[in-house]
Write a protein that holds these residues in place. Structure first.
Motif, mmCIF file in Angstrom:
data_model
loop_
_atom_site.group_PDB
_atom_site.id
_atom_site.type_symbol
_atom_site.label_atom_id
_atom_site.label_comp_id
_atom_site.label_asym_id
_atom_site.label_seq_id
_atom_site.Cartn_x
_atom_site.Cartn_y
_atom_site.Cartn_z
ATOM 1 N N GLU A 310 11.203 25.273 -1.358
ATOM 2 C CA GLU A 310 12.270 25.587 -2.303
ATOM 3 C C GLU A 310 12.421 24.524 -3.389
ATOM 4 O O GLU A 310 12.915 24.808 -4.485
ATOM 5 N N PHE A 311 11.971 23.316 -3.086
ATOM 6 C CA PHE A 311 12.200 22.196 -3.989
ATOM 7 C C PHE A 311 10.869 21.599 -4.452
ATOM 8 O O PHE A 311 9.809 22.128 -4.153
ATOM 9 N N ASP A 312 10.947 20.508 -5.180
ATOM 10 C CA ASP A 312 9.734 19.908 -5.738
ATOM 11 C C ASP A 312 8.853 19.257 -4.684
ATOM 12 O O ASP A 312 7.666 19.046 -4.917
ATOM 13 N N ARG A 313 9.424 18.934 -3.542
ATOM 14 C CA ARG A 313 8.643 18.301 -2.489
ATOM 15 C C ARG A 313 9.180 18.749 -1.121
ATOM 16 O O ARG A 313 10.290 19.289 -1.024
ATOM 17 N N THR A 314 8.387 18.538 -0.085
ATOM 18 C CA THR A 314 8.834 18.845 1.271
ATOM 19 C C THR A 314 9.632 17.666 1.817
ATOM 20 O O THR A 314 9.553 16.541 1.324
ATOM 21 N N GLY A 315 10.405 17.950 2.870
ATOM 22 C CA GLY A 315 11.230 16.899 3.454
ATOM 23 C C GLY A 315 10.844 16.508 4.869
ATOM 24 O O GLY A 315 11.217 15.437 5.344
ATOM 25 N N THR A 316 10.122 17.380 5.565
ATOM 26 C CA THR A 316 9.756 17.096 6.953
ATOM 27 C C THR A 316 8.875 15.850 7.028
ATOM 28 O O THR A 316 8.076 15.586 6.129
ATOM 29 N N TYR A 317 9.013 15.107 8.089
ATOM 30 C CA TYR A 317 8.254 13.872 8.268
ATOM 31 C C TYR A 317 7.873 13.719 9.738
ATOM 32 O O TYR A 317 8.483 14.342 10.620
ATOM 33 N N PHE A 318 6.873 12.925 9.987
ATOM 34 C CA PHE A 318 6.538 12.543 11.345
ATOM 35 C C PHE A 318 7.368 11.323 11.711
ATOM 36 O O PHE A 318 7.351 10.313 11.010
ATOM 37 N N LYS A 319 8.090 11.431 12.802
ATOM 38 C CA LYS A 319 8.921 10.332 13.270
ATOM 39 C C LYS A 319 8.267 9.660 14.475
ATOM 40 O O LYS A 319 7.818 10.343 15.386
ATOM 41 N N PRO A 320 8.197 8.338 14.475
ATOM 42 C CA PRO A 320 7.742 7.661 15.686
ATOM 43 C C PRO A 320 8.675 8.000 16.844
ATOM 44 O O PRO A 320 9.894 7.819 16.738
ATOM 45 N N ALA A 321 8.125 8.536 17.923
ATOM 46 C CA ALA A 321 8.974 8.882 19.062
ATOM 47 C C ALA A 321 9.697 7.647 19.574
ATOM 48 O O ALA A 321 10.893 7.672 19.871
ATOM 49 N N MET A 322 8.984 6.555 19.678
ATOM 50 C CA MET A 322 9.503 5.242 20.022
ATOM 51 C C MET A 322 8.408 4.240 19.711
ATOM 52 O O MET A 322 7.328 4.613 19.275
ATOM 53 N N PHE A 323 8.689 2.978 19.922
ATOM 54 C CA PHE A 323 7.714 1.937 19.602
ATOM 55 C C PHE A 323 7.406 1.082 20.829
ATOM 56 O O PHE A 323 8.272 0.859 21.674
ATOM 57 N N TYR A 324 6.163 0.576 20.881
ATOM 58 C CA TYR A 324 5.839 -0.533 21.763
ATOM 59 C C TYR A 324 6.069 -1.821 20.975
ATOM 60 O O TYR A 324 5.579 -1.972 19.850
ATOM 61 N N SER A 325 6.800 -2.750 21.557
ATOM 62 C CA SER A 325 7.023 -4.053 20.942
ATOM 63 C C SER A 325 6.737 -5.144 21.960
ATOM 64 O O SER A 325 6.721 -4.898 23.163
#
Length: 441
Positions: A310-325
């Motif tokens: 609908e817009f000039d760009r998409t909004g969905t993104y890949f999110k890190p489920a969690m991180f190893y630190s």
């Protein structure tokens, strides 16, 4: 598949109160031969502590992963520590203040900046023995802050619509074309389902209780929830427009009433309208589709977010489920790095974890497990593959204090739902409270 209730899963302040006292206090210590702390063990054996949050099922799986690692690395012994989501952060804060952090620990994007900037996390880019060449480029640098790498993504999720085809059919409403549907389509379809099913199904669960939905909406508008400096990066007008969608859904019957929404949110994902066969659509992370399907007894489908075309760009993104630190205070950074490398890159670890920590961040490992995924996780993997080419970029880590945004989102959503705030007032209040919590603005 089980998901932690914080970054792979929506969470509210009310859900926290459902946690049992026992689970909030006790830690599951799983390596019988290990003795906490990061000092050296007897002889040539190095002892590490590894801490994470999650269910008993996840803890049992981690036990097997640790045992396999120890068998291949007899010079390292791992003491595994697990608590629920709420107790995890309380204990980590206490341990960090006492200079007693686990050597290897799970982190979540809302807290990564806080622990990184306070010097509690090692720069993983400086540790030897970590192979990062196989990581998905969409999230490979998601744990980077100011040129340092404080976290490596365990896996990836995306925020999506969980839809029940049986509810659509019962209402006489066709499933939408999720590559082209707009936000107006979403609002109208939700109302049609509520009306067409004579109230047997509600069109959609309230979407305003998790800021991830608004983040997609803001990104569609060329904005974002936060910028690289941790400042709010959206306009008040965009947030007002987002809240106006909820107001429309309340007015046309497309979502439950405010009182019903409070009760539904308090029940967690297993009491969502889709899981209980009371509604057609709900908003959750992709790696929760197996849980929702199991609870509902139906084959729940994943749909792209409305507005992506609908817009000039998409909004969905890949999110890190969690991180190893890795703790900056560990006495054994080389051994800690070796364990993180195993968790990220070794197929033996992925054979057990599958998609529990998100779809694996290592692309070769991801491909390795595809054929072994349970049905729900397989649908998630297929969906993630389908949207990958439409994703523009990722997001910077949230600012310090972002953990408070969960409660702020709940509170503003409740007040909006009960008519105590207009969309404009809700937007103003949300911004003011988030700026206060994060020190932005």
């Amino acid at each position: 598949m089980r998901v932690h209730p914080g970054r792979g899963a929506p969470r509210t302040r009310r859900r926290t109160t459902l946690l049992t006292t026992a689970s909030a206090v006790a830690a599951l210590v799983m390596a019988a031969t290990a003795c906490g702390g990061s000092g050296g063990g007897d002889g040539d054996t190095v002892e590490l502590r590894f801490s994470w949050w999650g269910s008993d099922e996840r803890a049992a799986t981690m036990r097997e992963v640790i045992e396999n690692f120890e068998a291949d690395n007899p010079d390292i012994s791992i003491a595994g520590e697990s608590t629920d989501w709420s107790a995890y952060w309380d204990r980590l804060a206490t341990n960090t203040a006492a200079n007693d952090s686990p050597d290897v620990l799970m982190q979540e994007e809302r807290y990564l900046r806080e622990y990184g900037e306070r010097g509690a996390l090692a720069d993983l880019g400086e540790l030897e023995g970590l192979d990062l060449s196989g990581l998905d480029p969409l999230i490979a640098e998601s744990g980077d802050l100011d040129g340092q790498t404080f976290g490596l993504a365990t896996g990836v999720n995306a925020y999506a619509i969980h839809a029940d085809p049986e509810a659509f059919a019962a209402a006489g409403v066709e499933m939408p074309d999720d590559e082209t549907w707009t936000w107006d389509d979403y609002v109208e379809i939700a109302a049609e389902i509520s009306e067409g099913s004579d109230g047997e199904y509600v069109g959609a669960q309230s979407m305003s209780y998790n800021e991830a939905g608004f983040q997609i909406f803001a990104r569609q508008h060329g904005e974002n929830l936060y910028d690289d400096n941790g400042e709010l990066a959206f306009s008040q007008e965009t947030l007002e427009e987002w809240y106006a969608l909820t107001e429309r859904l309340l007015e046309n019957g497309g979502q439950p009433s405010a009182a019903e929404s409070v009760e539904i949110e308090a029940g967690g994902i297993d009491q969502s309208v889709v899981a209980t066969n009371d509604g057609a659509m709900a908003h959750f992370w992709t790696n929760q589709v197996g849980n929702v399907s199991e609870a509902s007894g139906r084959e729940i489908e994943l749909l792209r977010y409305p507005g992506e075309s609908e817009f000039d760009r998409t909004g969905t993104y890949f999110k890190p489920a969690m991180f190893y630190s890795v703790s900056s205070g560990t006495d054994h950074p080389e051994e800690a790095a070796r364990f993180v490398d195993y968790m990220l890159n070794d197929p033996a670890a992925s054979d057990l974890l599958l998609a529990d920590l998100g779809l694996p961040a290592n692309l070769e490992v991801r491909e390795h497990i595809i054929d072994d995924l349970p049905e729900g996780d397989a649908r998630m993997a297929e969906f993630m593959t389908g949207i990958e080419d439409s994703i523009v970029d990722g997001n910077p880590p949230p600012p310090i204090g972002a953990g408070e945004v969960v409660d702020i989102t709940d509170r503003v959503s409740d007040d909006l739902g009960f008519g105590e705030l207009t969309p404009a007032e809700a937007a103003e209040q949300f911004i003011a409270e988030v700026e206060s919590a994060t020190g932005s603005g």
